[in-house]
Design a protein around this motif. Structure first.
Motif, PDB file in Angstrom:
ATOM      1  N   ARG A  93      72.659  33.983  55.225  1.00  0.00           N
ATOM      2  CA  ARG A  93      73.787  34.671  54.606  1.00  0.00           C
ATOM      3  C   ARG A  93      73.284  36.023  54.125  1.00  0.00           C
ATOM      4  O   ARG A  93      72.128  36.137  53.715  1.00  0.00           O
ATOM      5  N   VAL A 138      70.540  30.367  60.770  1.00  0.00           N
ATOM      6  CA  VAL A 138      71.428  31.431  60.301  1.00  0.00           C
ATOM      7  C   VAL A 138      71.202  31.689  58.809  1.00  0.00           C
ATOM      8  O   VAL A 138      70.886  30.780  58.049  1.00  0.00           O
ATOM      9  N   ASP A 151      78.572  29.956  50.653  1.00  0.00           N
ATOM     10  CA  ASP A 151      78.712  29.595  52.059  1.00  0.00           C
ATOM     11  C   ASP A 151      80.077  30.034  52.581  1.00  0.00           C
ATOM     12  O   ASP A 151      81.105  29.470  52.202  1.00  0.00           O
ATOM     13  N   GLN A 175      81.591  36.358  59.304  1.00  0.00           N
ATOM     14  CA  GLN A 175      80.233  36.567  59.777  1.00  0.00           C
ATOM     15  C   GLN A 175      79.894  38.049  59.920  1.00  0.00           C
ATOM     16  O   GLN A 175      80.753  38.874  60.215  1.00  0.00           O
ATOM     17  N   THR A 220      69.259  39.566  52.734  1.00  0.00           N
ATOM     18  CA  THR A 220      69.501  38.217  53.236  1.00  0.00           C
ATOM     19  C   THR A 220      69.178  37.149  52.201  1.00  0.00           C
ATOM     20  O   THR A 220      68.460  37.392  51.230  1.00  0.00           O
ATOM     21  N   GLU A 255      77.989  35.252  56.955  1.00  0.00           N
ATOM     22  CA  GLU A 255      76.910  34.535  57.621  1.00  0.00           C
ATOM     23  C   GLU A 255      76.338  35.453  58.695  1.00  0.00           C
ATOM     24  O   GLU A 255      77.071  36.006  59.507  1.00  0.00           O
TER      25      GLU A 255
END
Length: 353
Positions: free
Chosen positions: A132, A130, A147, A54, A12, A32
């Motif tokens: 990534r 949240v 992003d 995601q 992460t 994400e």
């Protein structure tokens, strides 16, 4: 349950590295990192176009403990970038798809990691927002975390481009702006209307002979530059045609009215979200990471809000109505199916002048 004896890692953007068992496709996934609280509907969630970009964490510990059924897929293929589970039944006997869970994800090219303390991961996301993340077989060499929301995710979400007419059970024709719609939503709309399906990159102004406009769900940032033509088209039609929307569609409509949207800390995803109009409470299904900024509301009325955090859940004026949740879904009750009947009533009233 038999586990695949292959180490895989969740890496992460805050520097956390979690080891687990790999299954699904042996590729690296990136996106994400978000979570859903739904205890069922795992195939529906994975194929929901709103999850493009995601990696999906299932908060419920046991996933894939019932067979895959092709008829519940919300799009033609899996839309998530990866799957994180605590206890996945990867070798469950095949259902109507003819595949077990592991083989299904392999064929779809989707990496997954099992044996993760997903509830701990959910708490981490709820506290810090949240993240990534990568799903990879090698925990090293993953220091770049761009992003995903900066991309044109709608273009990746839509299964069909251009304009298509679909005959439904109703005589009224709806211009259905498809930003990554779910199959269940399209099916429900066809119970009430005939549809002119149009992707976001269509020349919307060139389409005619419809009674109302509908804006679908979809992934990503509603204020993305690629969606400004849709917002501007809606601006030109405020007060001209009835306008309706669901989820992402509500946010796009709010932007057309001059309001602003914001990125939520961890979003709403699951089938147990309670909303209220002040008199009645509805149990609803959600899948969104952005919301309308209540301080920028203008020229429309806020009719419903989320009970837990006050997020705007329904907006309306004389010729517009939109909800943030999914009335076509079945979180248990069918509390909000009235949305489609009300949509039909308003469309009929407008057509009669």
């Amino acid at each position: 349950m038999e586990k695949v004896e292959m180490k895989r890692y969740l890496i992460t953007s805050d520097g956390t590295v979690i080891a687990g068992y790999g299954y699904g496709s042996p590729v690296t996934g990136y996106g994400e990192l978000v979570f859903t609280t739904s205890m069922t509907g795992y195939l529906e969630s994975m194929t929901d176009p709103s999850y493009v970009g995601q990696i999906l964490v299932f908060a419920s510990p046991t996933i894939a403990n019932y067979e895959l059924r092709k008829g519940v897929m919300e799009s033609d293929r899996v839309k998530v970038s990866g799957i994180v589970t605590r206890d996945a039944h990867i070798n469950m006997p095949a259902g109507t798809l003819g595949l077990d869970f592991d083989r299904f994800l392999r064929d779809e090219g989707i990496p997954a990691i099992d044996g993760v303390d997903t509830r701990l991961l959910v708490r981490k996301i709820r506290q810090g927002g949240v993240l990534r993340a990568y799903i990879a077989d090698d925990p090293q060499g993953h220091s770049d975390f761009p992003d995903p929301m900066s991309e044109n995710l709608v273009a990746r979400a839509v299964d069909a481009r251009g304009v298509k007419n679909i005959r439904g059970k109703g005589e009224r024709r709806i211009l259905f702006i498809d930003l990554g719609s779910k199959k269940t939503l399209r099916d429900m709309m066809l119970e009430h209307f005939s549809l002119i399906m149009a992707s976001a990159d269509s020349d919307l102004d060139a389409i005619d002979k419809y009674d109302a406009i509908f804006v679908s769900n979809g992934p990503g940032d509603p204020d993305h530059p690629s969606l400004r033509p849709v917002v501007n088209f809606l601006k030109r039609n405020i007060g001209v045609k009835p306008i309706f929307g669901i989820c992402f569609g509500l946010q796009i409509i709010a932007l057309a009215y001059g309001s602003k949207t914001y990125k939520m800390k961890f979003g709403h995803r699951g089938s147990n979200h309670a909303v209220t109009d002040g008199n009645r409470i509805y149990v609803t299904t959600h899948n969104h990471g952005y919301a309308v900024d209540p301080d920028t509301v203008r020229d429309f009325h806020v009719r419903e809000r989320d009970i837990n955090d006050g997020t705007i859940e329904m907006i309306e004026d004389g010729m517009m109505m939109a909800v943030q949740y999914h009335p076509e879904a079945s979180p248990g009750p069918h509390d909000t199916r009235w949305f489609f009947s009300e949509m039909r009533r308003r469309t009929e009233d407008a057509a009669k002048g």
